[in-house]
Scaffold this active site. Structure first.
Site, PDB file in Angstrom:
ATOM      1  N   HIS A   7      -7.029  -5.652   2.135  1.00 30.74           N
ATOM      2  CA  HIS A   7      -5.900  -5.094   2.886  1.00 30.74           C
ATOM      3  C   HIS A   7      -5.408  -6.167   3.858  1.00 30.74           C
ATOM      4  CE1 HIS A   7      -6.889  -0.676   2.138  1.00 30.74           C
ATOM      5  NE2 HIS A   7      -8.053  -1.217   1.880  1.00 30.74           N
TER       6      HIS A   7
ATOM      7  N   GLU B  83     -12.345   3.502  -1.546  1.00 32.50           N
ATOM      8  CA  GLU B  83     -11.822   4.579  -2.388  1.00 32.50           C
ATOM      9  C   GLU B  83     -11.523   4.103  -3.803  1.00 32.50           C
ATOM     10  OE1 GLU B  83      -8.425   6.209  -0.432  1.00 32.50           O
ATOM     11  OE2 GLU B  83      -9.606   6.961   1.265  1.00 32.50           O
ATOM     12  N   VAL B  84     -10.977   2.918  -3.920  1.00 32.23           N
ATOM     13  CA  VAL B  84     -10.574   2.412  -5.242  1.00 32.23           C
ATOM     14  C   VAL B  84     -11.547   1.298  -5.646  1.00 32.23           C
ATOM     15  CG1 VAL B  84      -8.735   1.356  -6.598  1.00 32.23           C
ATOM     16  CG2 VAL B  84      -8.150   2.957  -4.758  1.00 32.23           C
TER      17      VAL B  84
ATOM     18  N   HIS C 186     -10.037  -5.227  -3.546  1.00 35.97           N
ATOM     19  CA  HIS C 186      -8.740  -5.426  -2.890  1.00 35.97           C
ATOM     20  C   HIS C 186      -8.958  -5.806  -1.453  1.00 35.97           C
ATOM     21  CE1 HIS C 186      -9.896  -1.155  -2.680  1.00 35.97           C
ATOM     22  NE2 HIS C 186      -9.306  -1.103  -1.491  1.00 35.97           N
TER      23      HIS C 186
ATOM     24  N   ASN D  16     -12.988  -3.006   2.180  1.00 32.13           N
ATOM     25  CA  ASN D  16     -13.986  -1.940   2.222  1.00 32.13           C
ATOM     26  C   ASN D  16     -14.836  -2.021   0.955  1.00 32.13           C
ATOM     27  OD1 ASN D  16     -12.868  -0.781   4.639  1.00 32.13           O
ATOM     28  ND2 ASN D  16     -11.216   0.055   3.383  1.00 32.13           N
TER      29      ASN D  16
ATOM     30  N   ASP E 286       0.852  -1.185   0.000  1.00 32.56           N
ATOM     31  CA  ASP E 286       0.000   0.000   0.000  1.00 32.56           C
ATOM     32  C   ASP E 286       0.893   1.242   0.000  1.00 32.56           C
ATOM     33  OD1 ASP E 286      -3.209   0.584   0.951  1.00 32.56           O
ATOM     34  OD2 ASP E 286      -1.767   2.246   1.107  1.00 32.56           O
ATOM     35  N   ILE E 287       0.504   2.240  -0.780  1.00 37.39           N
ATOM     36  CA  ILE E 287       1.327   3.439  -0.933  1.00 37.39           C
ATOM     37  C   ILE E 287       1.317   4.308   0.333  1.00 37.39           C
ATOM     38  CG2 ILE E 287      -0.374   5.072  -1.886  1.00 37.39           C
ATOM     39  CD1 ILE E 287       1.694   5.603  -4.150  1.00 37.39           C
TER      40      ILE E 287
HETATM   41  P1  AMP Z   1      -9.878   1.555   0.071  1.00 41.27           P
HETATM   42  O1  AMP Z   1     -10.255   2.756   0.874  1.00 41.27           O
HETATM   43  O2  AMP Z   1     -10.187   0.257   0.763  1.00 41.27           O
HETATM   44  O3  AMP Z   1     -10.415   1.620  -1.335  1.00 41.27           O
HETATM   45  O4  AMP Z   1      -8.293   1.575   0.006  1.00 41.27           O
HETATM   46  C1  AMP Z   1      -7.544   2.014  -1.071  1.00 41.27           C
HETATM   47  C2  AMP Z   1      -6.092   1.858  -0.700  1.00 41.27           C
HETATM   48  O5  AMP Z   1      -5.319   1.978  -1.861  1.00 41.27           O
HETATM   49  C3  AMP Z   1      -5.576   2.904   0.295  1.00 41.27           C
HETATM   50  O6  AMP Z   1      -5.045   2.233   1.444  1.00 41.27           O
HETATM   51  C4  AMP Z   1      -4.489   3.641  -0.499  1.00 41.27           C
HETATM   52  O7  AMP Z   1      -3.393   4.027   0.293  1.00 41.27           O
HETATM   53  C5  AMP Z   1      -4.105   2.605  -1.532  1.00 41.27           C
HETATM   54  N1  AMP Z   1      -3.544   3.121  -2.773  1.00 41.27           N
HETATM   55  C6  AMP Z   1      -4.027   4.127  -3.550  1.00 41.27           C
HETATM   56  N2  AMP Z   1      -3.257   4.299  -4.631  1.00 41.27           N
HETATM   57  C7  AMP Z   1      -2.256   3.378  -4.549  1.00 41.27           C
HETATM   58  C8  AMP Z   1      -1.144   3.056  -5.362  1.00 41.27           C
HETATM   59  N3  AMP Z   1      -0.878   3.707  -6.498  1.00 41.27           N
HETATM   60  N4  AMP Z   1      -0.332   2.048  -4.955  1.00 41.27           N
HETATM   61  C9  AMP Z   1      -0.571   1.388  -3.813  1.00 41.27           C
HETATM   62  N5  AMP Z   1      -1.618   1.639  -3.000  1.00 41.27           N
HETATM   63  C10 AMP Z   1      -2.443   2.634  -3.366  1.00 41.27           C
END
Ligand code: AMP
Length: 121
Positions: A107, A100-101, A105, A92, A35-36
């Protein structure tokens, strides 16, 4: 429910090789990467390579091979990151989950005691 996948999301771009990632493990159907913005000493994301929006979409639509491969990738991350003292796996989903994405995924967090599962509010 209908699961509409938007392939402009950041993880789709990672899978297309358009932006870099710090890979922990890659398999035929899955990718695990750092994770970034890590929220614990170990914070790895496991994603399927297929176009699934979230956990429920993946469970409903992914093939048995994809699901088995995903689970084996999670197990491999736990092994590679030496998480024998414990870890937390979180997914999530959508608005209430504050996803968010919009690419499924999981975690994997660990490396320290993680506290209570949910913060207030
Ligand atoms: P979520 O809120 O569960 O969708 O989590 C999205 C996660 O993606 C967050 O923990 C971010 O820090 C992570 N994230 C976003 N962009 C990147 C990226 N380019 N590389 C790695 N992790 C990322």
């Amino acid at each position: 429910m209908a699961h509409r996948y938007d392939d402009s999301n950041i993880f789709a771009r990672i899978l297309r090789g358009e932006i870099p990632n710090r890979t922990v493990h890659e398999s035929e159907h899955s990718l695990a990467f750092e994770d970034i913005q890590p929220q614990a000493p170990v914070h790895v994301l496991v994603i399927p390579k297929g176009a699934y929006v979230g956990l429920d979409h993946f469970l409903a639509a992914a093939s048995e091979a994809e699901q088995l491969d995903f689970n084996r990738t999670v197990a491999e991350v736990i092994r590679l990151k030496d998480l024998g003292d414990g870890f937390r796996a979180i997914s999530n989903a959508r608005a209430h989950g504050l996803q968010e994405v919009p690419h499924y995924h999981l975690h994997i967090l660990g490396g320290r005691s993680l506290g209570r599962m949910l913060a207030e509010g």
